[in-house]
Design a protein around this motif. Structure first.
Motif, PDB file in Angstrom:
ATOM      1  N   LYS A  75       0.837  -1.220   0.000  1.00 20.49           N
ATOM      2  CA  LYS A  75       0.000   0.000   0.000  1.00 20.49           C
ATOM      3  C   LYS A  75       0.861   1.255   0.000  1.00 20.49           C
ATOM      4  CE  LYS A  75      -4.205  -1.799   2.161  1.00 20.49           C
ATOM      5  NZ  LYS A  75      -4.864  -2.060   3.439  1.00 20.49           N
ATOM      6  N   VAL A  76       1.908   1.234   0.820  1.00 20.47           N
ATOM      7  CA  VAL A  76       2.813   2.390   0.899  1.00 20.47           C
ATOM      8  C   VAL A  76       3.496   2.596  -0.465  1.00 20.47           C
ATOM      9  CG1 VAL A  76       4.976   3.237   1.911  1.00 20.47           C
ATOM     10  CG2 VAL A  76       3.215   2.272   3.377  1.00 20.47           C
ATOM     11  N   ALA A  77       3.968   1.483  -1.079  1.00 21.08           N
ATOM     12  CA  ALA A  77       4.639   1.568  -2.388  1.00 21.08           C
ATOM     13  C   ALA A  77       3.693   2.140  -3.443  1.00 21.08           C
ATOM     14  CB  ALA A  77       5.141   0.194  -2.812  1.00 21.08           C
ATOM     15  N   GLN A  78       2.429   1.714  -3.393  1.00 24.69           N
ATOM     16  CA  GLN A  78       1.439   2.220  -4.360  1.00 24.69           C
ATOM     17  C   GLN A  78       1.222   3.714  -4.179  1.00 24.69           C
ATOM     18  OE1 GLN A  78      -1.976  -0.360  -3.938  1.00 24.69           O
ATOM     19  NE2 GLN A  78      -1.755  -1.046  -6.037  1.00 24.69           N
ATOM     20  N   GLU A  79       1.088   4.117  -2.922  1.00 21.24           N
ATOM     21  CA  GLU A  79       0.846   5.533  -2.627  1.00 21.24           C
ATOM     22  C   GLU A  79       2.061   6.383  -3.040  1.00 21.24           C
ATOM     23  OE1 GLU A  79      -0.988   8.897  -1.902  1.00 21.24           O
ATOM     24  OE2 GLU A  79      -1.940   6.926  -2.019  1.00 21.24           O
ATOM     25  N   GLN A  80       3.254   5.884  -2.718  1.00 17.55           N
ATOM     26  CA  GLN A  80       4.481   6.600  -3.135  1.00 17.55           C
ATOM     27  C   GLN A  80       4.511   6.744  -4.652  1.00 17.55           C
ATOM     28  OE1 GLN A  80       7.503   4.092  -1.357  1.00 17.55           O
ATOM     29  NE2 GLN A  80       8.196   5.768  -0.046  1.00 17.55           N
ATOM     30  N   GLY A  81       4.146   5.652  -5.329  1.00 21.88           N
ATOM     31  CA  GLY A  81       4.125   5.657  -6.800  1.00 21.88           C
ATOM     32  C   GLY A  81       3.145   6.673  -7.343  1.00 21.88           C
ATOM     33  N   ARG A  82       1.964   6.745  -6.732  1.00 22.28           N
ATOM     34  CA  ARG A  82       0.957   7.715  -7.188  1.00 22.28           C
ATOM     35  C   ARG A  82       1.474   9.148  -7.049  1.00 22.28           C
ATOM     36  NH1 ARG A  82      -3.129   3.833  -5.675  1.00 22.28           N
ATOM     37  NH2 ARG A  82      -3.047   4.390  -3.474  1.00 22.28           N
ATOM     38  N   LEU A  83       2.156   9.402  -5.924  1.00 26.63           N
ATOM     39  CA  LEU A  83       2.710  10.747  -5.700  1.00 26.63           C
ATOM     40  C   LEU A  83       3.808  11.068  -6.724  1.00 26.63           C
ATOM     41  CD1 LEU A  83       2.892  10.755  -1.784  1.00 26.63           C
ATOM     42  CD2 LEU A  83       1.335  12.101  -3.196  1.00 26.63           C
ATOM     43  N   MET A  84       4.646  10.047  -7.031  1.00 19.60           N
ATOM     44  CA  MET A  84       5.709  10.247  -8.031  1.00 19.60           C
ATOM     45  C   MET A  84       5.113  10.532  -9.409  1.00 19.60           C
ATOM     46  SD  MET A  84       8.832   7.628  -7.267  1.00 19.60           S
ATOM     47  CE  MET A  84       8.019   6.258  -6.503  1.00 19.60           C
ATOM     48  N   LEU A  85       4.063   9.785  -9.760  1.00 23.70           N
ATOM     49  CA  LEU A  85       3.417   9.985 -11.058  1.00 23.70           C
ATOM     50  C   LEU A  85       2.806  11.383 -11.149  1.00 23.70           C
ATOM     51  CD1 LEU A  85       1.724   6.484 -11.505  1.00 23.70           C
ATOM     52  CD2 LEU A  85       3.543   7.425 -12.946  1.00 23.70           C
ATOM     53  N   LYS A  86       2.203  11.806 -10.044  1.00 21.90           N
ATOM     54  CA  LYS A  86       1.591  13.142 -10.007  1.00 21.90           C
ATOM     55  C   LYS A  86       2.668  14.221 -10.212  1.00 21.90           C
ATOM     56  CE  LYS A  86      -1.427  15.923  -7.024  1.00 21.90           C
ATOM     57  NZ  LYS A  86      -2.013  16.053  -5.690  1.00 21.90           N
ATOM     58  N   ALA A  87       3.815  14.054  -9.521  1.00 26.69           N
ATOM     59  CA  ALA A  87       4.915  15.021  -9.641  1.00 26.69           C
ATOM     60  C   ALA A  87       5.501  15.003 -11.058  1.00 26.69           C
ATOM     61  CB  ALA A  87       6.002  14.689  -8.623  1.00 26.69           C
ATOM     62  N   ALA A  88       5.635  13.801 -11.635  1.00 23.72           N
ATOM     63  CA  ALA A  88       6.185  13.676 -13.001  1.00 23.72           C
ATOM     64  C   ALA A  88       5.265  14.365 -14.006  1.00 23.72           C
ATOM     65  CB  ALA A  88       6.352  12.202 -13.366  1.00 23.72           C
ATOM     66  N   LYS A  89       3.969  14.163 -13.829  1.00 24.08           N
ATOM     67  CA  LYS A  89       2.982  14.780 -14.737  1.00 24.08           C
ATOM     68  C   LYS A  89       3.088  16.305 -14.658  1.00 24.08           C
ATOM     69  CE  LYS A  89      -1.941  14.775 -15.836  1.00 24.08           C
ATOM     70  NZ  LYS A  89      -3.221  14.069 -15.666  1.00 24.08           N
ATOM     71  N   ALA A  90       3.164  16.840 -13.426  1.00 21.32           N
ATOM     72  CA  ALA A  90       3.264  18.295 -13.242  1.00 21.32           C
ATOM     73  C   ALA A  90       4.543  18.829 -13.887  1.00 21.32           C
ATOM     74  CB  ALA A  90       3.238  18.625 -11.750  1.00 21.32           C
ATOM     75  N   ARG A  91       5.642  18.069 -13.754  1.00 22.51           N
ATOM     76  CA  ARG A  91       6.932  18.496 -14.323  1.00 22.51           C
ATOM     77  C   ARG A  91       6.854  18.522 -15.856  1.00 22.51           C
ATOM     78  NH1 ARG A  91      12.193  18.234 -11.718  1.00 22.51           N
ATOM     79  NH2 ARG A  91      13.838  18.404 -13.279  1.00 22.51           N
ATOM     80  N   ALA A  92       6.207  17.505 -16.433  1.00 24.37           N
ATOM     81  CA  ALA A  92       6.093  17.439 -17.895  1.00 24.37           C
ATOM     82  C   ALA A  92       5.215  18.575 -18.418  1.00 24.37           C
ATOM     83  CB  ALA A  92       5.521  16.082 -18.313  1.00 24.37           C
ATOM     84  N   ILE A  93       4.153  18.911 -17.683  1.00 25.65           N
ATOM     85  CA  ILE A  93       3.282  20.027 -18.089  1.00 25.65           C
ATOM     86  C   ILE A  93       4.094  21.328 -18.068  1.00 25.65           C
ATOM     87  CG2 ILE A  93       1.281  21.419 -17.364  1.00 25.65           C
ATOM     88  CD1 ILE A  93      -0.035  18.689 -16.516  1.00 25.65           C
ATOM     89  N   GLU A  94       4.924  21.474 -17.027  1.00 30.86           N
ATOM     90  CA  GLU A  94       5.815  22.637 -16.928  1.00 30.86           C
ATOM     91  C   GLU A  94       6.763  22.691 -18.136  1.00 30.86           C
ATOM     92  OE1 GLU A  94       8.606  23.388 -13.472  1.00 30.86           O
ATOM     93  OE2 GLU A  94       6.685  23.153 -12.434  1.00 30.86           O
ATOM     94  N   ASP A  95       7.209  21.499 -18.593  1.00 36.23           N
ATOM     95  CA  ASP A  95       8.114  21.414 -19.748  1.00 36.23           C
ATOM     96  C   ASP A  95       7.388  21.660 -21.074  1.00 36.23           C
ATOM     97  OD1 ASP A  95      10.318  20.883 -18.164  1.00 36.23           O
ATOM     98  OD2 ASP A  95      10.213  18.703 -18.393  1.00 36.23           O
ATOM     99  N   GLY A  96       6.057  21.756 -21.024  1.00 41.64           N
ATOM    100  CA  GLY A  96       5.306  22.087 -22.237  1.00 41.64           C
ATOM    101  C   GLY A  96       4.463  20.974 -22.828  1.00 41.64           C
ATOM    102  N   VAL A  97       4.429  19.792 -22.178  1.00 43.43           N
ATOM    103  CA  VAL A  97       3.608  18.684 -22.690  1.00 43.43           C
ATOM    104  C   VAL A  97       2.153  18.931 -22.255  1.00 43.43           C
ATOM    105  CG1 VAL A  97       3.227  16.182 -22.687  1.00 43.43           C
ATOM    106  CG2 VAL A  97       5.561  17.097 -22.540  1.00 43.43           C
ATOM    107  N   ALA A  98       1.237  18.898 -23.217  1.00 40.59           N
ATOM    108  CA  ALA A  98      -0.154  19.275 -22.915  1.00 40.59           C
ATOM    109  C   ALA A  98      -0.866  18.307 -21.981  1.00 40.59           C
ATOM    110  CB  ALA A  98      -0.935  19.437 -24.207  1.00 40.59           C
TER     111      ALA A  98
END
Length: 284
Positions: A75-98
Motif C-alpha cells: 500500500k505504501v509503495a502504491q501511494e508513493q508511486g501515485r505521488l511520483m506519477l503526479k509530480a512527473a505529470k506536473a513536471r512534464a506540463i511545466e516542460d510544455g507537454v499538454a
C-alpha cells in the motif's frame, strides 16, 4: 492505441532526468507521453525461517503478521508511486507537454513493458533503479533486462537534462546501425541537430564507403553531418571523440556480433555505458 513515448519512473536519482528527456522526446516527436510506475510486490527480503522451537500457533501468528506487513508495504509503495506519477505529470506540463498520462501497474518492470511493447514508440528509462547503490558504477539490472527483452528504441537518461545539440552514432555498417542512420536522418527527434558518424576500425575502402553512405544519407535529409574512421579500442575511441566534439547524445545498436555492437552483450556492460553521463539511445 497510438504509439507513445513511455517513461518508466521510480524513486531513483535518475527520475528527474527521465521526466525531462521524456518530455523533450514527446514534444519533438509530437507523440503522447505516458509515465509508468510499476509496483513490484515481491518482498525485498527472504521470509525468515520460522521453524525450530517455536510452537505452531506462534508460527502461524508470525506468518499472519508478515503477510500483514507485506500488504502494508504494498500500500505504501502504491501511494508513493501515485505521488511520483503526479509530480512527473506536473513536471512534464511545466516542460510544455499538454496532456501527459500516468499508469501504475503491479508486477515486474520487464514483464509490464513487454506487455505494453506495442504501445511504445520510445522508452525512456534511468540508468539504474532505486534499488541500486547511488555511487554504483554499474548499469541497473532492470535496464539490462529491458534492453534484452524489448524491441523498441530505448533512451537511457542521465540524472540531469541537457537539450541535445550534437548527436553521435557509433557506426559499423551493420544492419542495425544502418537502420540507426536512417532513423537519425528522418526522425523529428533530431531535427536541426548536427550528426557525427564514427567508425572504430581501420581506414579501409569498405569502411570509407560505409561512412560516405551514412554521411550522404544524413545530408540528403537536411542534416549537418560529419564523420571519422578511427583505429583504437572501441569505448576509449568513442569516448575521446565524444569529448573532443562536445557530443551530448550517443546512438548505438544494442546487440550484434561486431565490436561496437557487442557493447551490451555479456554479463558486464562496458565501462563506457556504465560511466556515461550523457543520454544513450539504444537501437534494436
Amino acid at each position: 492505441m497510438t504509439e507513445q513515448v513511455m517513461a518508466a519512473i521510480d524513486g531513483s536519482q535518475f527520475s528527474e532526468g527521465v521526466c525531462d528527456y521524456a518530455a523533450w522526446a514527446s514534444l519533438a516527436l509530437a507523440a503522447p507521453l505516458t509515465f509508468l510506475h510499476v509496483v513490484d510486490n515481491h518482498p525485498q527480503t527472504a521470509e525468515p525461517d520460522l521453524s525450530g522451537n517455536i510452537g505452531l500457533g506462534a508460527r502461524e501468528h508470525l506468518l499472519e503478521e508478515l503477510s500483514h506487513l507485506d500488504e502494508q508495504r504494498a500500500k505504501v509503495a502504491q501511494e508513493q508511486g501515485r505521488l511520483m506519477l503526479k509530480a512527473a505529470k506536473a513536471r512534464a506540463i511545466e516542460d510544455g507537454v499538454a496532456e501527459p498520462a500516468t499508469r501504475q501497474r503491479n508486477g515486474t518492470l520487464v514483464e509490464t513493458l513487454s506487455e505494453l511493447e506495442n504501445d511504445i514508440r520510445l522508452l525512456v528509462i534511468g540508468k539504474r533503479g532505486e534499488g541500486a547503490h547511488q555511487a554504483s558504477d554499474h548499469l541497473g539490472s532492470n535496464l539490462e533486462r529491458v534492453v534484452r527483452t524489448l524491441h523498441r528504441p530505448i533512451l537511457m537518461a542521465p540524472e540531469t537534462f541537457k537539450r541535445p545539440e550534437r548527436v553521435m552514432i557509433a557506426f559499423d555498417g551493420s544492419k542495425t546501425t544502418r537502420k540507426g542512420v536512417e532513423l537519425l536522418a528522418k526522425s523529428p527527434l533530431f531535427s536541426g541537430i548536427p550528426c557525427h558518424v564514427v567508425i572504430v576500425g581501420a581506414e579501409t575502402g569498405d569502411n570509407r564507403s560505409q561512412l560516405d553512405w551514412a554521411l550522404s544519407t544524413l545530408r540528403e535529409a537536411g542534416h549537418e553531418a560529419e564523420g571519422a574512421i578511427r583505429a583504437g579500442e572501441v569505448e576509449e575511441t568513442l569516448r575521446s571523440y565524444q569529448q573532443e566534439h562536445g557530443i551530448d547524445l550517443l546512438v548505438m545498436g544494442a546487440y550484434g556480433h561486431s565490436r561496437v555492437r557487442h557493447l551490451l552483450v555479456g554479463s558486464t556492460t562496458t565501462t563506457m555505458l556504465r560511466r556515461a553521463s550523457l543520454p544513450v539511445l539504444l537501437l534494436r
